[in-house]
Design an enzyme around this catalytic site. Structure first.
Site, PDB file in Angstrom:
ATOM      1  N   ALA A 165       5.075  43.673  20.399  1.00 22.52           N
ATOM      2  CA  ALA A 165       3.683  44.006  20.152  1.00 22.52           C
ATOM      3  C   ALA A 165       3.441  44.636  18.791  1.00 22.52           C
ATOM      4  O   ALA A 165       4.089  45.603  18.450  1.00 22.52           O
ATOM      5  CB  ALA A 165       3.203  44.962  21.234  1.00 22.52           C
ATOM      6  N   CYS A 166       2.501  44.121  18.050  1.00 23.68           N
ATOM      7  CA  CYS A 166       1.975  44.723  16.825  1.00 23.68           C
ATOM      8  C   CYS A 166       2.914  44.659  15.629  1.00 23.68           C
ATOM      9  O   CYS A 166       4.128  44.728  15.754  1.00 23.68           O
ATOM     10  CB  CYS A 166       1.581  46.170  17.047  1.00 23.68           C
ATOM     11  SG  CYS A 166       0.347  46.415  18.308  1.00 23.68           S
ATOM     12  N   SER A 167       2.297  44.551  14.455  1.00 22.45           N
ATOM     13  CA  SER A 167       3.040  44.550  13.192  1.00 22.45           C
ATOM     14  C   SER A 167       2.219  45.298  12.153  1.00 22.45           C
ATOM     15  O   SER A 167       0.990  45.271  12.169  1.00 22.45           O
ATOM     16  CB  SER A 167       3.282  43.116  12.695  1.00 22.45           C
ATOM     17  OG  SER A 167       3.971  42.341  13.647  1.00 22.45           O
TER      18      SER A 167
END
Length: 353
Positions: free
Chosen positions: A38-40
């Site tokens: 999840a997410c960057s």
């Protein structure tokens, strides 16, 4: 505070439980205890251009809302054990609130940017006698009180961030911060100790494993002295490698527009389309969390961009058009309003408090 060597570089350590800062809103998290894909976050640093690109990936809609906070707001750390830290916001900020619960991303009027991402291996310290700020408040605390990475790190040495329960459990996260000078840091909690990666090694952050592992792993790949080709799957290690490689090879931008476009282009290479499956061998990694939205925070020119994954439109706030003076209203607009496009400061609506 002390220092420790990680992958041949000195990183600052301190006995803190800056515990996972965040409510479900800030997260990119899930309800089970397995690692999460999840997410960057990418810091594009070229000359005078300092742009942070961030994607929010989550398994449910987060009902993102862009919220503008003024100076002079009275805040409380809201911890349930020990003394809560009280403060008054020194700087106004433009933020993203998710799930109606708290700040997950944002920039303040000094160009200081803060982001929260999931890190499964986070382990916090027990509560001590420092004034506390709950994990639901830590990002807003930093945006309210910090003009630089240096100031933010000093604040985290004086105030303990306390992990509070949300949805029946505590959430493991790490924090990335940057400022208008291009300075950057990633803050993680590994084996009960706060580890600070400060400088260029902190320009990219995804999720597990911790950043020290990511930095060592990248040495296996062609862009970083190894022999392996870049992976194309969506797990955190692969996204970290792609973002780092493209950041390394991107030419110097001609102007601000070029810098924003380049940062956005790298963010798109690590975004997760709906329906994507994780084809890597990362056992236990969540593989069905699509990107919900992307932000660009321009610390040099003080613009904050937002694009929902379900909309082709991008809109932004020009911070120079916002009245951040004490006593000004809290303003907001829904990130789910797909009619929004271009600069939208005039469309922000006063919130009922």
């Amino acid at each position: 505070m002390c220092c420790k060597t990680i992958n041949g570089e000195m990183v600052m350590l301190t006995n803190r439980a800056l515990a996972a800062a965040v409510i479900a809103s800030s997260l990119c998290l899930g309800l089970n205890a397995t690692p999460a894909s999840a997410c960057s976050r990418i810091l594009f640093n070229h000359g005078p251009h300092h742009v942070v690109a961030r994607t929010m990936d989550l398994y449910i809609p987060d009902h993102a809302k862009i919220v503008v906070y003024p100076q002079g707001m009275e805040r409380n750390g809201a911890v349930t054990v020990g003394q809560s830290h009280n403060w008054i916001s020194k700087y106004g900020s433009v933020t993203v609130s998710s799930l109606g619960a708290g700040t997950s991303d944002g920039i303040n009027e000094k160009g200081f940017v803060a982001n929260l991402l999931y890190l499964h291996e986070t382990k916090y310290e027990a509560r001590d006698n420092r004034p506390g700020v709950s994990n639901a408040m830590v990002l807003q605390f930093l945006l309210d009180t910090s003009a630089s990475v240096k100031e933010a790190l000093e604040s985290l040495n004086k105030t303990q961030v306390v992990s509070e329960q949300v949805a029946g459990r505590t959430w493991p996260l790490h924090i990335s911060i940057s400022d208008a000078s291009g300075d950057s840091a990633v803050i993680e909690f590994v084996d009960g100790t706060m580890v600070v990666h400060h400088g260029s090694e902190s320009n990219v952050m995804t999720n597990e494993p911790p950043l020290a592992w990511q930095l060592n792993n990248m040495k296996r790949y062609k862009y970083f002295g190894g022999s392996e080709s870049l992976p194309g799957d969506i797990d955190p290690a692969s996204r970290f490698l792609r973002a780092s490689a493209f950041l390394k090879t991107t030419p110097a931008p001609k102007d601000t527009r070029d810098a924003l476009a380049m940062a956005y282009g790298i963010a798109k290479t690590v975004s997760v389309p709906k329906g994507s499956e994780n084809t890597s061998s990362m056992v236990g990694s969540e593989d069905t969390w699509p990107t919900l939205w992307t932000t660009l925070a321009d610390s040099t020119n003080l613009y904050y961009f937002f694009q929902a994954a379900e909309s082709p439109n991008m809109f932004w706030v020009d911070l120079s058009k916002i009245n951040f003076a004490k006593g000004s209203p809290v303003l907001s607009v829904s990130g789910e309003d797909h009619s929004l496009n271009g600069e939208i400061s005039a469309k922000l609506v006063q919130e009922k408090r």
